[in-house]
Design a protein around this motif. Structure first.
Motif, PDB file in Angstrom:
ATOM      1  N   CYS A 196       0.839  -1.197   0.000  1.00  0.00           N
ATOM      2  CA  CYS A 196       0.000   0.000   0.000  1.00  0.00           C
ATOM      3  C   CYS A 196       0.881   1.257   0.000  1.00  0.00           C
ATOM      4  O   CYS A 196       2.005   1.246   0.515  1.00  0.00           O
ATOM      5  N   ALA A 197       0.355   2.301  -0.549  1.00  0.00           N
ATOM      6  CA  ALA A 197       1.031   3.596  -0.442  1.00  0.00           C
ATOM      7  C   ALA A 197       1.092   3.996   1.025  1.00  0.00           C
ATOM      8  O   ALA A 197       0.221   3.634   1.829  1.00  0.00           O
ATOM      9  N   ARG A 198       2.126   4.721   1.382  1.00  0.00           N
ATOM     10  CA  ARG A 198       2.330   5.098   2.780  1.00  0.00           C
ATOM     11  C   ARG A 198       1.067   5.729   3.376  1.00  0.00           C
ATOM     12  O   ARG A 198       0.466   6.631   2.802  1.00  0.00           O
ATOM     13  N   GLY A 199       0.662   5.190   4.529  1.00  0.00           N
ATOM     14  CA  GLY A 199      -0.466   5.748   5.255  1.00  0.00           C
ATOM     15  C   GLY A 199      -1.827   5.318   4.733  1.00  0.00           C
ATOM     16  O   GLY A 199      -2.845   5.816   5.203  1.00  0.00           O
TER      17      GLY A 199
ATOM     18  N   THR B  71      -0.410  -3.915   3.711  1.00  0.00           N
ATOM     19  CA  THR B  71       0.329  -3.066   4.643  1.00  0.00           C
ATOM     20  C   THR B  71       1.706  -3.689   4.902  1.00  0.00           C
ATOM     21  O   THR B  71       1.933  -4.867   4.595  1.00  0.00           O
ATOM     22  N   PRO B  72       2.648  -2.954   5.491  1.00  0.00           N
ATOM     23  CA  PRO B  72       3.959  -3.548   5.800  1.00  0.00           C
ATOM     24  C   PRO B  72       3.852  -4.818   6.632  1.00  0.00           C
ATOM     25  O   PRO B  72       4.575  -5.788   6.383  1.00  0.00           O
TER      26      PRO B  72
END
Length: 507
Positions: free
Chosen positions: A266-269, A277-278
């Motif tokens: 995902c793009a950050r945030g 997610t990470p």
């Protein structure tokens, strides 16, 4: 649990005409009720559909069912294996179309509950304080049922079966391998599907790992079911063969897939069903790699294969309620050790270490594991073994079967020598026991074994189309051939499904 733990369906109507001469009953079905056999009692015998159906108990407490065709018996006996931790007799209603098929093909059929009764095949409490029941479940139940069924058949028809077959998947596949290894004279032909033969590390380490790596500090899933469609599609876009519905096909061999879960980050945030997610990227990587110790060595043969993602919903998602978590915890709490762990033992207490691997195999090697690759006695008996495993099996990593069959080949003297009595098939796109995620593999592995045993026609190519459960629509058409587990794989170096360093071995 899915019906795969309850009944393995047989479509073998074509076998009837080619079998041995038909036999007729020598006595009325009800006359078998109350009759005694060594260490067994027949409690009821009555005609149901095309069968004389017997129920009873083998000492000390194995419930069995035996079905004897009332006409057209062709000298064949078929025994069916039971999956999970069993507890139920894996046969459907005697008058159902699918379970009448063996009668139409001349089979007498039997199965048992492996020494205990339970409505949940992940329930292990029955063995918590009874080493005898553990031994029946792990080692003796199928041999005892085979001996009894053959005696009943001989009394009913006046002669013993000409040919005997065993068909099991998952836990039933473990039972099939146990019979070939420890009771090599019981059966002429054996079908072992997705065998759980490496039982102790499978239940004690692999299943807990699947649950643990997907559980956060609050006991919730890290990777939820909503993420699986996008993940699966991304994997197929990267590695699918394109020969299927929608053009994505299936993954022919996960070892050639170098998909990196970080490519779906995902793009950050942000967070959405279409990205990871990470924490989810990390979890997916851990699932593909499988359980490891602190030194990075694998504590089971492999991990989740690329292409199995849609079936994760039914196996490893759901925290403590997932199938993987329930099977692993029940095994560790009630069946795995001579002395059970404390009552409060939980999956968080599982130690992924070489020492734990060794501890689990102390009892595992005695009564549960079916890892001996030396089938020379089965071979000398004239036995024939067909082993199969889905390349997208979410419950038992296919590398377990690959490693076992490689050891079998070495023991037999090479691939050509192993083919004198065995065959091993890997099925692209097939989930555990050929079902899962709304699809199934429409294949018959028993008929080739019967042809091999009775007509010396060894199986080669087998068609394994994948169809949709709901309406039978064919999604993928494919044909598979015997797999040489010793042949070089030439894997993708970036693949998370390669480079496994397993701490165990098949001796």
């Amino acid at each position: 649990m899915r019906v795969l733990f309850l009944c393995l369906l047989l479509c073998a109507g074509s076998l009837a005409a080619a079998g041995p001469a038909a036999g007729s009953p020598r006595m009325a079905c009800p006359q078998l009720a109350g009759t005694g056999f060594p260490q067994a009692r027949v409690s009821s015998a009555k005609t149901e559909g095309s069968y004389c159906v017997l129920h009873g108990v083998l000492e000390p407490g194995t419930h069995f069912e035996i079905r004897l065709p009332t006409h057209g018996w062709r000298g064949r006996y078929l025994q069916r294996g039971c999956g999970g931790l069993c507890g139920q007799i894996p046969l459907g209603p005697a008058d159902s179309a699918e379970c009448a098929a063996p009668a139409n093909s001349g089979f007498a059929v039997a199965a048992d509950d492996q020494g205990h009764r339970s409505a949940d095949p992940s329930d292990g409490r029955w063995g918590a304080h009874d080493p005898g029941l553990r031994r029946v479940f792990g080692l003796t139940s199928e041999h005892s049922t085979a001996r009894l069924a053959k005696a009943v058949i001989a009394r009913f028809y006046g002669r013993a079966p000409t040919y005997s077959y065993y068909d099991g998947c998952s836990g039933g596949g473990r039972e099939a391998m146990m019979l070939a290894q420890r009771y090599p004279d019981d059966f002429d032909g054996i079908v072992a599907g997705a065998p759980a033969n490496n039982w102790a590390p499978l239940l004690g380490l692999y299943q807990p790992w699947l649950a643990r790596v997907n559980t956060d500090a609050n006991g919730r899933d890290i990777l939820g079911a909503e993420k699986l469609p996008a993940l699966h599609r991304a994997v197929l876009e990267a590695c699918g063969n394109g020969n299927g519905n929608g053009g994505l096909g299936v993954i022919t061999d996960p070892r050639h897939c170098g998909f990196d879960p970080a490519s779906l980050a995902c793009a950050r945030g942000t967070d959405s069903p279409g990205c990871l997610t990470p924490a989810q990227v990390h979890t997916v990587r851990e699932l593909y790699r499988g359980p490891r110790d602190a030194a990075g060595r694998n504590l089971f043969n492999g991990g989740e294969p690329y292409g199995s993602e849609l079936a994760w919903r039914e196996w490893l998602i759901g925290g403590a309620h997932s199938t993987a978590a329930r099977l692993g915890l029940n095994y560790l709490k009630y069946l795995a050790y001579r002395q059970n762990p404390p009552a409060g033992f939980d999956l968080a207490d599982v130690r992924f270490t070489d020492a734990e691997f060794t501890a689990l195999n102390r009892l595992g090697d005695r009564i549960y594991n079916a890892n001996d690759p030396d089938l020379s006695r089965f071979r000398a008996h004239g036995g024939r073994l067909l082993l199969y495993h889905g390349w997208a099996d979410q419950a038992i990593s296919p590398w377990s079967s690959i490693d076992y069959y490689a050891a079998l080949e070495r023991s037999a003297g090479g691939f050509a020598a192993s083919k004198e009595f065995s065959r091993f098939y890997l099925i692209p796109g097939a989930h555990h026991c050929l079902t899962g995620a709304g699809t199934k593999v429409d294949a018959d592995f028993l008929t080739p074994v019967v042809d091999w045993v009775e007509h010396a026609k060894a199986p080669e190519a087998i068609r394994t189309p994948i169809v949709r459960d709901s309406d039978g629509t064919q999604l993928v058409d494919q044909t598979i051939r015997p797999h040489d587990a010793l042949a070089p794989a030439y894997p993708d170096k970036a693949s998370l499904n390669t480079g496994y360093d397993y701490v165990g071995s098949y001796r």
